[in-house]
Design an enzyme around this catalytic site. Structure first.
Site, PDB file in Angstrom:
ATOM      1  CB  THR A  13       2.985   9.132  10.863  1.00 19.10           C
ATOM      2  OG1 THR A  13       2.776   8.452   9.613  1.00 19.10           O
ATOM      3  CG2 THR A  13       4.097  10.156  10.709  1.00 19.10           C
ATOM      4  CB  SER A  17      -3.357   0.010  15.981  1.00 17.99           C
ATOM      5  OG  SER A  17      -4.069   0.837  15.080  1.00 17.99           O
ATOM      6  CB  ILE A  19       0.877  -1.143   8.492  1.00 17.12           C
ATOM      7  CG1 ILE A  19       0.118  -2.277   7.790  1.00 17.12           C
ATOM      8  CG2 ILE A  19       2.224  -0.908   7.812  1.00 17.12           C
ATOM      9  CD1 ILE A  19      -0.276  -1.970   6.364  1.00 17.12           C
ATOM     10  CE1 TYR A 155      -6.521   3.991   1.626  1.00 13.88           C
ATOM     11  CE2 TYR A 155      -7.396   2.293   0.170  1.00 13.88           C
ATOM     12  CZ  TYR A 155      -6.476   2.703   1.116  1.00 13.88           C
ATOM     13  OH  TYR A 155      -5.509   1.827   1.545  1.00 13.88           O
TER      14      TYR A 155
END
Length: 265
Positions: A13, A17, A19, A155
């Protein structure tokens, strides 16, 4: 070294771009069929072209869908009902003060960073267990998940949950050949990171390299690498973890953060 994943099907997924794309490219280079996923069809097609420049004979399929939503996950599952390998690299991040993070922000980060992995694993893990043929799930975390601060709490908290989720899912694989692990990168030179660095450099009037140096001095003083990792360096670990050669690594939060976490475990 042959990682014995040729012919396997791998869903990666957020692989337009960063990783995700680096992981997909490394997996494709080992002969696996790779399913690229992203929200933007044009960017996903560009990602396929970038992958093919490195792996000309790659077998690639594209699924345009936002796995940060339930509808998006259902679209992915409809397009790819079964996979041997799942790498969930989707993630939302960005600085914000606690008082400014709204309920909607918390909900959006939870959906993208956590529920994406829950929804995908809920579908794909039972099939992997039924087949019992070295199925692999890798969830992408971050060193910030274990070194939380107040700078981007939404995050960090949700990425902490990702590490817990991977360990809990691994418990379901007991006695099988299936494994579930999380990967813990440190600061990595992805397109998203470079955009953030460019913005900070523009706002502060200092160079990009000085911004990076200041980040490591203040935010990651324990780092042994003292530079941004490359996405390919992170992908090297991911491609090992999705292979049968990593059979004894299960339920682990595997670090590739350049020593920024100053603990033994």
């Amino acid at each position: 070294m042959d990682l014995h994943i040729a012919g396997k099907t791998a869903l990666v997924t957020a692989s337009s771009s960063g990783i995700g794309l680096a992981a997909a490219t490394a997996i494709a280079a080992e002969g696996a069929v790779v399913v690229l996923n992203g929200r933007d069809g044009d960017r996903l097609k560009q990602a396929e072209e970038r992958l093919r420049t490195q792996v000309p004979n790659a077998s690639v399929r594209l699924v345009v869908a936002d796995v940060g939503t339930g509808d998006g996950v259902r679209a992915v599952i409809e397009a790819e009902p079964a996979v041997d390998i799942l790498v969930n690299s989707v993630g939302a991040y960005g600085p914000a003060t606690f008082a400014d993070i709204t309920d909607d922000d918390w909900t959006r980060y939870w959906e993208i960073n956590v529920l994406s992995g829950i929804r995908l694993a809920r579908h794909y893990l039972p099939g992997m267990l039924d087949l019992d043929d070295n199925g692999r799930i890798v969830l992408i975390g971050t060193d910030a998940a274990v070194m939380v601060s107040s700078m981007m709490m939404h995050y960090e908290v949700t990425k902490s949950a990702v590490l817990a989720l991977a360990r809990a899912l691994a418990d379901l694989t007991r006695g099988s050949s299936v494994t579930v692990n999380s990967v813990v990168p440190g600061p990595t030179a992805t397109d998203g990171m470079e955009s953030v660095l460019a913005g900070i450099a523009s706002d502060t009037g200092v160079s990009r390299d000085d911004v990076v140096a200041g980040f490591f001095a203040q935010g990651r003083p324990a780092s042994l690498l003292q530079r941004l990792a490359t996405a390919d360096e992170v992908a090297n670990l991911i491609v090992y973890l999705v292979s049968p050669r990593s059979a004894a690594t299960n339920g682990a939060a595997v670090r590739v953060e350049g020593g920024s976490i100053p603990t033994v475990l």
